[in-house]
Design a protein around this motif. Structure first.
Motif, PDB file in Angstrom:
ATOM      1  N   VAL A 264     -11.689  13.335 -15.171  1.00 63.27           N
ATOM      2  CA  VAL A 264     -11.851  12.175 -14.288  1.00 63.27           C
ATOM      3  C   VAL A 264     -11.557  10.931 -15.115  1.00 63.27           C
ATOM      4  O   VAL A 264     -12.106  10.776 -16.211  1.00 63.27           O
ATOM      5  N   GLY A 265     -10.724  10.055 -14.600  1.00 66.28           N
ATOM      6  CA  GLY A 265     -10.469   8.787 -15.274  1.00 66.28           C
ATOM      7  C   GLY A 265     -10.898   7.655 -14.358  1.00 66.28           C
ATOM      8  O   GLY A 265     -10.792   7.781 -13.127  1.00 66.28           O
ATOM      9  N   ILE A 266     -11.401   6.602 -14.948  1.00 66.87           N
ATOM     10  CA  ILE A 266     -11.790   5.454 -14.134  1.00 66.87           C
ATOM     11  C   ILE A 266     -10.975   4.253 -14.603  1.00 66.87           C
ATOM     12  O   ILE A 266     -10.985   3.906 -15.793  1.00 66.87           O
ATOM     13  N   ILE A 267     -10.242   3.668 -13.673  1.00 72.79           N
ATOM     14  CA  ILE A 267      -9.404   2.501 -13.987  1.00 72.79           C
ATOM     15  C   ILE A 267     -10.053   1.293 -13.326  1.00 72.79           C
ATOM     16  O   ILE A 267     -10.142   1.227 -12.096  1.00 72.79           O
ATOM     17  N   ALA A 268     -10.532   0.383 -14.162  1.00 70.12           N
ATOM     18  CA  ALA A 268     -11.354  -0.721 -13.656  1.00 70.12           C
ATOM     19  C   ALA A 268     -10.740  -2.081 -13.994  1.00 70.12           C
ATOM     20  O   ALA A 268     -11.319  -2.876 -14.723  1.00 70.12           O
ATOM     21  N   PRO A 269      -9.545  -2.366 -13.451  1.00 69.76           N
ATOM     22  CA  PRO A 269      -8.874  -3.622 -13.813  1.00 69.76           C
ATOM     23  C   PRO A 269      -9.634  -4.863 -13.362  1.00 69.76           C
ATOM     24  O   PRO A 269      -9.465  -5.937 -13.943  1.00 69.76           O
ATOM     25  N   VAL A 270     -10.469  -4.726 -12.329  1.00 66.02           N
ATOM     26  CA  VAL A 270     -11.167  -5.905 -11.797  1.00 66.02           C
ATOM     27  C   VAL A 270     -12.402  -6.218 -12.628  1.00 66.02           C
ATOM     28  O   VAL A 270     -12.588  -7.355 -13.077  1.00 66.02           O
ATOM     29  N   THR A 271     -13.248  -5.205 -12.855  1.00 67.82           N
ATOM     30  CA  THR A 271     -14.527  -5.470 -13.509  1.00 67.82           C
ATOM     31  C   THR A 271     -14.483  -5.306 -15.031  1.00 67.82           C
ATOM     32  O   THR A 271     -15.338  -5.828 -15.725  1.00 67.82           O
ATOM     33  N   GLU A 272     -13.502  -4.528 -15.538  1.00 69.60           N
ATOM     34  CA  GLU A 272     -13.380  -4.351 -16.996  1.00 69.60           C
ATOM     35  C   GLU A 272     -11.908  -4.447 -17.386  1.00 69.60           C
ATOM     36  O   GLU A 272     -11.285  -3.435 -17.724  1.00 69.60           O
ATOM     37  N   PRO A 273     -11.346  -5.648 -17.297  1.00 67.06           N
ATOM     38  CA  PRO A 273      -9.899  -5.791 -17.523  1.00 67.06           C
ATOM     39  C   PRO A 273      -9.477  -5.286 -18.908  1.00 67.06           C
ATOM     40  O   PRO A 273     -10.234  -5.381 -19.872  1.00 67.06           O
ATOM     41  N   PHE A 274      -8.257  -4.756 -18.943  1.00 65.79           N
ATOM     42  CA  PHE A 274      -7.729  -4.202 -20.198  1.00 65.79           C
ATOM     43  C   PHE A 274      -6.446  -4.934 -20.592  1.00 65.79           C
ATOM     44  O   PHE A 274      -5.563  -4.362 -21.215  1.00 65.79           O
ATOM     45  N   CYS A 275      -6.363  -6.209 -20.180  1.00 65.71           N
ATOM     46  CA  CYS A 275      -5.121  -6.969 -20.392  1.00 65.71           C
ATOM     47  C   CYS A 275      -4.768  -7.123 -21.875  1.00 65.71           C
ATOM     48  O   CYS A 275      -3.586  -7.219 -22.227  1.00 65.71           O
ATOM     49  N   GLY A 276      -5.776  -7.152 -22.726  1.00 65.70           N
ATOM     50  CA  GLY A 276      -5.527  -7.363 -24.155  1.00 65.70           C
ATOM     51  C   GLY A 276      -4.614  -6.310 -24.762  1.00 65.70           C
ATOM     52  O   GLY A 276      -3.937  -6.560 -25.765  1.00 65.70           O
ATOM     53  N   HIS A 277      -4.603  -5.118 -24.145  1.00 70.61           N
ATOM     54  CA  HIS A 277      -3.752  -4.031 -24.657  1.00 70.61           C
ATOM     55  C   HIS A 277      -2.589  -3.724 -23.725  1.00 70.61           C
ATOM     56  O   HIS A 277      -1.947  -2.683 -23.873  1.00 70.61           O
ATOM     57  N   CYS A 278      -2.349  -4.601 -22.765  1.00 69.82           N
ATOM     58  CA  CYS A 278      -1.328  -4.288 -21.754  1.00 69.82           C
ATOM     59  C   CYS A 278       0.057  -4.197 -22.406  1.00 69.82           C
ATOM     60  O   CYS A 278       0.499  -5.120 -23.082  1.00 69.82           O
ATOM     61  N   ASN A 279       0.730  -3.081 -22.172  1.00 67.88           N
ATOM     62  CA  ASN A 279       2.072  -2.916 -22.749  1.00 67.88           C
ATOM     63  C   ASN A 279       3.112  -2.670 -21.666  1.00 67.88           C
ATOM     64  O   ASN A 279       4.128  -2.045 -21.913  1.00 67.88           O
ATOM     65  N   ARG A 280       2.835  -3.179 -20.447  1.00 64.79           N
ATOM     66  CA  ARG A 280       3.677  -2.837 -19.301  1.00 64.79           C
ATOM     67  C   ARG A 280       4.535  -4.004 -18.793  1.00 64.79           C
ATOM     68  O   ARG A 280       4.117  -5.162 -18.811  1.00 64.79           O
ATOM     69  N   LEU A 281       5.698  -3.590 -18.313  1.00 60.85           N
ATOM     70  CA  LEU A 281       6.590  -4.498 -17.595  1.00 60.85           C
ATOM     71  C   LEU A 281       6.956  -3.811 -16.283  1.00 60.85           C
ATOM     72  O   LEU A 281       6.948  -2.580 -16.213  1.00 60.85           O
ATOM     73  N   ARG A 282       7.290  -4.600 -15.279  1.00 58.65           N
ATOM     74  CA  ARG A 282       7.705  -4.001 -14.010  1.00 58.65           C
ATOM     75  C   ARG A 282       9.059  -4.549 -13.587  1.00 58.65           C
ATOM     76  O   ARG A 282       9.324  -5.745 -13.728  1.00 58.65           O
ATOM     77  N   LEU A 283       9.883  -3.642 -13.051  1.00 59.07           N
ATOM     78  CA  LEU A 283      11.182  -4.026 -12.507  1.00 59.07           C
ATOM     79  C   LEU A 283      11.133  -3.725 -11.015  1.00 59.07           C
ATOM     80  O   LEU A 283      10.924  -2.568 -10.616  1.00 59.07           O
ATOM     81  N   THR A 284      11.290  -4.754 -10.185  1.00 57.25           N
ATOM     82  CA  THR A 284      11.198  -4.533  -8.737  1.00 57.25           C
ATOM     83  C   THR A 284      12.518  -3.961  -8.215  1.00 57.25           C
ATOM     84  O   THR A 284      13.559  -4.033  -8.889  1.00 57.25           O
ATOM     85  N   ALA A 285      12.448  -3.430  -7.003  1.00 54.15           N
ATOM     86  CA  ALA A 285      13.637  -2.793  -6.429  1.00 54.15           C
ATOM     87  C   ALA A 285      14.781  -3.783  -6.265  1.00 54.15           C
ATOM     88  O   ALA A 285      15.955  -3.401  -6.273  1.00 54.15           O
ATOM     89  N   ASP A 286      14.456  -5.079  -6.141  1.00 57.79           N
ATOM     90  CA  ASP A 286      15.508  -6.083  -5.987  1.00 57.79           C
ATOM     91  C   ASP A 286      15.835  -6.788  -7.313  1.00 57.79           C
ATOM     92  O   ASP A 286      16.355  -7.898  -7.321  1.00 57.79           O
ATOM     93  N   GLY A 287      15.524  -6.126  -8.412  1.00 62.35           N
ATOM     94  CA  GLY A 287      16.048  -6.578  -9.702  1.00 62.35           C
ATOM     95  C   GLY A 287      15.297  -7.711 -10.368  1.00 62.35           C
ATOM     96  O   GLY A 287      15.879  -8.468 -11.148  1.00 62.35           O
ATOM     97  N   ARG A 288      14.028  -7.846 -10.073  1.00 62.27           N
ATOM     98  CA  ARG A 288      13.242  -8.897 -10.748  1.00 62.27           C
ATOM     99  C   ARG A 288      12.257  -8.275 -11.722  1.00 62.27           C
ATOM    100  O   ARG A 288      11.675  -7.231 -11.422  1.00 62.27           O
ATOM    101  N   VAL A 289      12.078  -8.934 -12.832  1.00 65.77           N
ATOM    102  CA  VAL A 289      11.097  -8.466 -13.802  1.00 65.77           C
ATOM    103  C   VAL A 289       9.784  -9.174 -13.521  1.00 65.77           C
ATOM    104  O   VAL A 289       9.745 -10.394 -13.346  1.00 65.77           O
TER     105      VAL A 289
END
Ligand code: SAM
Ligand code: SF4
Ligand code: SF4
Length: 348
Positions: A264-289
């Motif tokens: 079981v994993g618990i992902i708690a971005p609202v109450t326990e943010p993990f932004c300090g280790h965030c290593n993600r980027l997103r590319l949208t379907a219409d070509g925006r980062v």
């Protein structure tokens, strides 16, 4: 390497293959009668989704072609991205998705190629995806009760998702991950049933806090079941023990069962943010980062991409964008503004 202004090295790229979806999840793209009734009765300020109204999809010519996606992923990987996750909208609605998986799986440098899907079309597409090189898949499964599943997702799809889990196991796509967005009053009464299901089936379950990324704009703090509350309910009852993170950028706090089966994993971005280790980027379907789920600004690669830019020019632009990555989200702060685009467009 892609390093942002806060020293975080970016390794994970989420690629949205389409903004379209065949589901209408209440927390993402609501349009069902049940969602509308809930929004009407509960939230005076919410934008009430009109039941049955089709969302405004992006016209096809504004969507990245498979070749453009492949080129961009190749460029990102050359800059240090190692993990690529295909998402959406519903990625299995994208024509040629098997072709794309095959091409991305063949790119040197892609260490991990995964997909997040609602599981509805996986029974038809799973074998071809596996043959093309897909090695990992996450399915969304918010309820084990067919009626509640329909109420949450707007579609009668539980049986298909259960068939997808069985096929993914048969194809050896393990560990199979299952995402559950927990919303108070909608599916929090199923936490235990879902946990027992994950254990019995050997699945890696992820309970996710509801984030303000819904098209209905009805998110409210009291609908969020905090990670802490979930853990308190589950830990003693199932004798869960902490599983050490495999990587500091892991978003889920993971818990194992005494017999080692499932997780079981618990992902708690609202109450326990993990932004300090965030290593993600997103590319949208219409070509925006998008440098953050909650970015107010998107960075459009289309003008360069379709204007004949060289690989070097695109990579230089990507470097510049990465430097603008937000240090954290501001949910819960007075100045917080929900992004204009919703999870189905951003690519969860
Ligand atoms: N359609 C696919 C699916 O549902 O798995 C992939 C795209 S969906 C946007 C990716 C993930 O985002 C899903 O696991 C979904 O549960 C999650 N998600 C969507 N809206 C969310 C919200 N408001 N808060 C938290 N998670 C959300
Ligand atoms: Fe579609 Fe996934 Fe959003 Fe549900 S969460 S509406 S399946 S994109
Ligand atoms: Fe990363 Fe933004 Fe999510 Fe924080 S809120 S973990 S910075 S994407």
């Amino acid at each position: 390497m892609l390093v942002d202004a806060h020293g975080r090295v970016l390794r994970d790229l989420r690629v949205s293959l389409t903004d379209r979806c065949n589901f209408r999840c209440v927390y993402c793209l609501p349009d069902s009668e049940a969602a509308a009734a809930f929004y009407r009765t509960k939230f005076t300020g919410a934008r009430h989704p009109a039941p049955g109204a089709a969302p405004a999809w992006k016209p096809r010519e504004e969507i990245l072609t498979l070749e453009e996606i492949e080129r961009l992923v190749r460029l990102f990987v050359a800059l240090g991205i190692e993990k690529v996750r295909l998402t959406g909208g519903e990625p299995l609605l994208r024509q040629g998705v098997e072709l794309l998986v095959g091409r991305l799986a063949a790119l040197p440098g892609v260490k991990d190629l995964a997909m997040t899907s609602n599981g509805f079309f996986f029974p038809q597409k799973g074998r071809a995806l596996r043959a093309a090189g897909l090695r990992r898949i996450s399915f969304s499964l918010d309820s084990l009760d067919p009626a509640n599943f329909k109420r949450i997702t707007g579609r009668d799809g539980l049986r298909s998702v259960l068939a997808s889990l069985a096929l993914a196991r048969e194809l050896g796509l393990e560990p199979i991950k299952v995402n559950v967005v927990v919303i108070r009053g909608w599916n929090d009464h199923e936490l235990e049933a879902l946990t027992e299901f994950a254990h019995a089936q050997g699945l890696h379950l992820r309970f996710i806090e509801f984030m303000p990324l819904d098209a209905g704009r009805a998110w409210q703090r009291d609908l969020v079941v905090s990670g802490q509350e979930m853990l308190q309910r589950l830990q003693a009852r199932y004798g869960l023990h902490a599983v050490a993170p495999a990587h500091p950028a892991e978003t889920a706090r993971r818990w194992g069962f005494p017999d080692g089966r499932g997780e079981v994993g618990i992902i708690a971005p609202v109450t326990e943010p993990f932004c300090g280790h965030c290593n993600r980027l997103r590319l949208t379907a219409d070509g925006r980062v998008r440098t953050c789920l909650f970015s107010q600004q998107e960075h459009d690669l289309m003008p360069l991409l379709r204007g004949g830019a060289t690989d070097d020019a695109l990579q230089e632009r990507i470097h510049g964008i990465v430097r603008l990555k937000e240090d954290r989200h501001h949910i819960g702060e007075p100045a917080f503004v929900q992004p204009a685009r919703t999870m189905s467009c951003i690519g969860g």
